[in-house]
Structure formats: C-alpha cells, structure tokens
Enzyme design. Structure first.
Site, PDB file in Angstrom:
ATOM      1  N   LYS A  26      -2.422  -0.357  -7.661  1.00  0.00           N
ATOM      2  CA  LYS A  26      -3.142  -1.230  -6.732  1.00  0.00           C
ATOM      3  C   LYS A  26      -4.613  -0.841  -6.618  1.00  0.00           C
ATOM      4  O   LYS A  26      -5.501  -1.701  -6.631  1.00  0.00           O
ATOM      5  CB  LYS A  26      -2.473  -1.212  -5.355  1.00  0.00           C
ATOM      6  CG  LYS A  26      -3.071  -2.219  -4.380  1.00  0.00           C
ATOM      7  CD  LYS A  26      -2.193  -2.449  -3.175  1.00  0.00           C
ATOM      8  CE  LYS A  26      -2.190  -1.268  -2.241  1.00  0.00           C
ATOM      9  NZ  LYS A  26      -1.796  -1.627  -0.859  1.00  0.00           N
ATOM     10  N   ARG A  31     -10.329  -2.386  -7.917  1.00  0.00           N
ATOM     11  CA  ARG A  31     -11.636  -1.972  -8.433  1.00  0.00           C
ATOM     12  C   ARG A  31     -11.999  -2.707  -9.716  1.00  0.00           C
ATOM     13  O   ARG A  31     -13.167  -3.019  -9.950  1.00  0.00           O
ATOM     14  CB  ARG A  31     -11.645  -0.453  -8.637  1.00  0.00           C
ATOM     15  CG  ARG A  31     -11.689   0.320  -7.309  1.00  0.00           C
ATOM     16  CD  ARG A  31     -11.231   1.773  -7.481  1.00  0.00           C
ATOM     17  NE  ARG A  31     -11.418   2.563  -6.277  1.00  0.00           N
ATOM     18  CZ  ARG A  31     -10.595   2.549  -5.225  1.00  0.00           C
ATOM     19  NH1 ARG A  31      -9.534   1.751  -5.242  1.00  0.00           N
ATOM     20  NH2 ARG A  31     -10.841   3.318  -4.179  1.00  0.00           N
ATOM     21  N   SER A 169     -11.423  10.437   2.589  1.00  0.00           N
ATOM     22  CA  SER A 169     -11.115   9.013   2.447  1.00  0.00           C
ATOM     23  C   SER A 169     -11.737   8.467   1.179  1.00  0.00           C
ATOM     24  O   SER A 169     -12.966   8.352   1.078  1.00  0.00           O
ATOM     25  CB  SER A 169     -11.625   8.221   3.652  1.00  0.00           C
ATOM     26  OG  SER A 169     -11.482   6.825   3.421  1.00  0.00           O
ATOM     27  N   ASP A 321      -0.428   7.958   0.737  1.00  0.00           N
ATOM     28  CA  ASP A 321       0.437   6.770   0.774  1.00  0.00           C
ATOM     29  C   ASP A 321       1.903   7.099   0.485  1.00  0.00           C
ATOM     30  O   ASP A 321       2.786   6.289   0.777  1.00  0.00           O
ATOM     31  CB  ASP A 321      -0.042   5.721  -0.229  1.00  0.00           C
ATOM     32  CG  ASP A 321      -1.323   5.036   0.218  1.00  0.00           C
ATOM     33  OD1 ASP A 321      -1.557   4.964   1.435  1.00  0.00           O
ATOM     34  OD2 ASP A 321      -2.083   4.578  -0.652  1.00  0.00           O
ATOM     35  N   ARG A 397       5.139  -0.065   2.800  1.00  0.00           N
ATOM     36  CA  ARG A 397       5.674   1.248   2.432  1.00  0.00           C
ATOM     37  C   ARG A 397       6.769   1.699   3.397  1.00  0.00           C
ATOM     38  O   ARG A 397       7.718   2.381   2.989  1.00  0.00           O
ATOM     39  CB  ARG A 397       4.545   2.277   2.340  1.00  0.00           C
ATOM     40  CG  ARG A 397       3.500   1.900   1.293  1.00  0.00           C
ATOM     41  CD  ARG A 397       2.652   3.047   0.841  1.00  0.00           C
ATOM     42  NE  ARG A 397       1.491   2.560   0.099  1.00  0.00           N
ATOM     43  CZ  ARG A 397       1.505   2.184  -1.176  1.00  0.00           C
ATOM     44  NH1 ARG A 397       2.640   2.243  -1.856  1.00  0.00           N
ATOM     45  NH2 ARG A 397       0.404   1.747  -1.757  1.00  0.00           N
TER      46      ARG A 397
END
Length: 446
Positions: A26, A31, A169, A321, A397
C-alpha cells in the site's frame, strides 16, 4: 444509502496449506501514483494495490491534472511535469490517512488551494503533526481542531526547512520531503528512529537527489529541491503488512504450512519477522530479487510452539501496522508477552491499542493494558475461548486480526463488519479460503 455491514468469521477444520500472493504494497502504491503524477512523461505501474485507499489517491491526483488509467496488465500515469492543477472540488480520501498526509505535502509547495475530506474515521485522526512543518514551509491551513475537513493553500514561494521529527513517522517525513520537491534549496529531515524509507528510495528512482546519512542518533535525509522527475516503470511488491495475516494464521493452526510469495522485504518494514522470531516462530525467508529499489522474496511458516517474549520498543517504527496481528500470535504463545512503545497505535484508523485489548479480553485472552503497550498471557497453543462479536471500529487491520484469531477459538469470533478490509486487502477472505479456511458471513451461515 449506506451499505449494510458484512459480518465475517473464519474457522479452520484442518491444517492450513498452500502458496499464496498478497496484494501490492500500500505504501509503495500510494507513492508511485503521487510521484508519477508530478513527474514528466509516463509512469507504468504493475502490481498496484487496487484497494479503496490507493484508488482514493488515484482519484485525487486525477483531479489535480494527472491522467491515470487502468490497463489489462498495468496502470499508467501521465504526469503534469511538476505543476499540480487546483482541483475543482474537494478531494475525498475515504479512510486513507496516508493519502491525506502525503497529499498535504505535495500540495503545500504549489500555489493552489485544495480541500481534503474523508470518512468519519479519517476525520477523527489528527493532522497537526503534518501541518506544523508544512506551515513552516509557507503553506496555510484552515480546519476545525487540526482534523479533516481541511483546506490547504500551498505556498507561492515555499521555503526549505531543516526539521527534526518529534515522533517516528514515515508519513510526516514523507510529507516534508514531498513538499521539498517544489521548493528551492535543500530540505532536511532528521529522524531519531529509522522509519520506512519507501519515499527516499522511490524519489531517487524518479530522478531526485536524496542523500541519507546514518548517525548514532538516527538518520538524516537531505533532498535537493526542484529536481526533474521522469516517469518510471514500477513493479509493486506484495505488502508485508498484508502477508502478516496468512503468516500468523499458519503459525497458530496446528500442522499448518503456508508460503507467501513476492513479498517486499525492505529492512525498514520487516520488524514483524523479527518479532515473530522472538516468539520462536518457524519462519523462513528466501530473497529472490528486487522490485526496483525494493528487495523481494518469499516467506514460509510452519505451525509450532510459540514462547512469550518481550518485544522491544525499537521495533515499533518498523512494524507499527503489524502490532494487531502480532498480538494475535502472542495470544497463543506460552507465557506473558510484553509490547511497549505503542503510543502511535492510538492515532491510527482507530485506537488500535485499546480496541485490540477490548476484543482480546472479550475472547477470553488474559491481558494487561499499559499506557504505551500491552502484556498478553498466551494459551500455549491451546484454543482460546472466543465466542465474541468484535466491533472493528471500521478499521481494516482490526477486522483481519480478529478474523485470524478465530481460527483457533473454541467458539466463533465474529467481526461485525468486513467492508473496511477492502481498503488494503481486496480478496482477503478468498485468499484465506484457498489455504483451507472456511469463511462465514455470520456465526450460523456460510
């Protein structure tokens, strides 16, 4: 009219077995569309994740001038050559935090105004950590409490900055670097903890000059502004975040052996493999090449005893994640597994730390919730009680993690709504069925 929820539960009457491939990564998909859209010429993308989040990015870039089309074997992006157009209507980003934060970076250095909107979940997520550095570069923002809906006006004369990330981040880092593309001079980002580096790798591939320096205090990324970006041919590897679900399923169902092929093995994303190794999981990795700048390979797992471990906080930026599905694995380990450094989980699509704790407890898994982590007492491989209906909080998720948890439960674990899974893993239930799993639309019907 809002579509009705789609409850889902999975069960395993036998060992899981098979070889599967998961949808494209993803992060890389987002990008590739964004950089292809601002580059000159045509970008061809194979393996693009066709989930709702990525399609939201494609729609947004189309509104700002790119020509994006889906072909029989690949997507094509004809870029605008650096000059984004002002969109005539709001950019609806659905549930995609990545789209929102990275697009804010792209728009920040263009003299245009755009309004970003999203679903209820996205509108609850804080954007202040992105607007702060982009404001220093000259962009202005109008919002209610730093959340979507948010209107951004890009700087007519953007200024390069040197910025130290206050928290680890990749999205904030990437937003600043994307703003630096249309900014004269050098944009510099310092990160104390290494985060996923897809942006740096892909920016180089499109022709940007990116210098990365490793120090004992982290990493410094320097981007030379206003490069000429040229369209590229991109192959998107399988998403390791998605691969984690069949991998953990194969670890917790006795006798199982599962292989996931063509998975991206970027070292800034493989924390989940290290964490599973700490639990004693039987995980084999075979590297078989690269997709552009991204290493790729196959992952094979075999079920076996898992042993509790302390998962170091340093892994958090490398697998943030994947913590929900790691918690599922820990629920079947022998002993107490402690995970710390998870404050970032509280500002995802949901408060993943609180939601996972609530759902695990409802399924009979003993645990202790910490301010920045959790301690889970595993079953030693035995079936957990289960029997709970899980509120997924519209978080893909969370939904997939509890669906996998139900594979080794005495009573079915029912996820209230599987629709959010489409944002990142189209075909999740079908893939699991190919491994021998039974999928149920509720706790009574197939």
């Amino acid at each position: 009219m809002t579509a009705p929820p789609k409850p889902l539960s999975l069960s395993a009457e036998r060992a899981l077995s098979g070889t599967v491939s998961v949808p494209g990564d993803k992060s890389i998909s987002h990008r590739s569309l964004m950089l292809g859209a601002v580059a000159s010429g045509r970008t061809t993308i194979t393996g693009l994740l066709e989930g709702e989040d990525v399609l939201a990015t494609a729609a947004a870039m189309t509104k700002m001038g790119a020509v994006i089309a889906r072909g029989d074997t690949a997507w094509t992006v004809d870029g605008v050559g650096g000059a984004l157009l002002e969109p005539e209507s709001a950019l609806d980003l659905g549930n995609s935090g990545t789209s929102a934060r990275l697009l804010m970076g792209l728009i920040a250095a263009h003299p245009i105004t755009a309004t970003l909107i999203g679903d209820d979940s996205l509108q609850a997520r804080p954007m202040g950590r992105v607007t702060a550095p982009l404001g220093d570069m000259g962009a202005t923002f109008a919002s209610r409490g730093g959340r979507l809906p948010l209107t951004i006006t890009g700087a007519a004369q953007p200024m390069p900055i040197e910025y130290t990330l206050p928290v680890a981040s990749a999205q904030v880092k990437s937003a600043v670097l994307l703003a630096g593309l249309n900014t004269p001079g050098d944009t510099i980002v310092h990160e104390g903890e290494v985060t996923r580096d897809h942006s740096e790798r892909m920016l180089r591939g499109f022709g940007a000059e990116v210098e990365v320096t490793e120090t004992d205090r982290g990493r410094t990324i320097r981007l030379r502004g206003q490069p000429h970006l040229s369209g590229q041919a991109i192959r998107v590897p399988g998403d390791i975040s998605s691969a984690a679900f069949p991998i953990v399923a194969g670890l917790i169902v006795a006798g199982s052996r599962v292989t996931v092929t063509g998975v991206g093995l970027n070292p800034t994303r493989t924390g989940i493999l290290e964490a599973l190794g700490l639990l004693g999981a039987n995980v084999g990795v075979s590297k078989d090449g690269a997709a552009g700048a991204e290493p790729v390979g196959d992952i094979t797992v075999e079920a076996g005893p898992l042993t509790a471990a302390d998962i170091p906080a340093r892994l958090a930026p490398l697998m943030i994640d994947e913590y929900p599905i790691l918690m599922v694995a820990a629920a079947f380990a022998d002993g107490d597994t402690e995970m710390r450094g998870l404050a970032e989980l509280r500002v995802k699509e949901s408060d993943r730390l609180a939601v996972m704790a609530e759902g695990l407890a409802a399924c009979g898994v003993p645990l202790r919730l910490l301010d920045d982590g959790i301690v889970i007492t595993g079953s030693g491989g035995r079936a957990i009680p289960g029997g709970a209906r899980i509120d997924s909080h519209l978080d893909h998720r969370i939904a997939m993690s509890f669906a996998v948890l139900g594979l080794n439960a005495a009573a079915p674990v029912l996820v209230d709504d599987a629709r959010p899974i489409e944002t990142s893993f189209p075909g999740f239930a079908a893939l699991m069925q190919s491994l021998g799993v039974s999928a149920h639309v509720d706790d009574q019907e197939r």
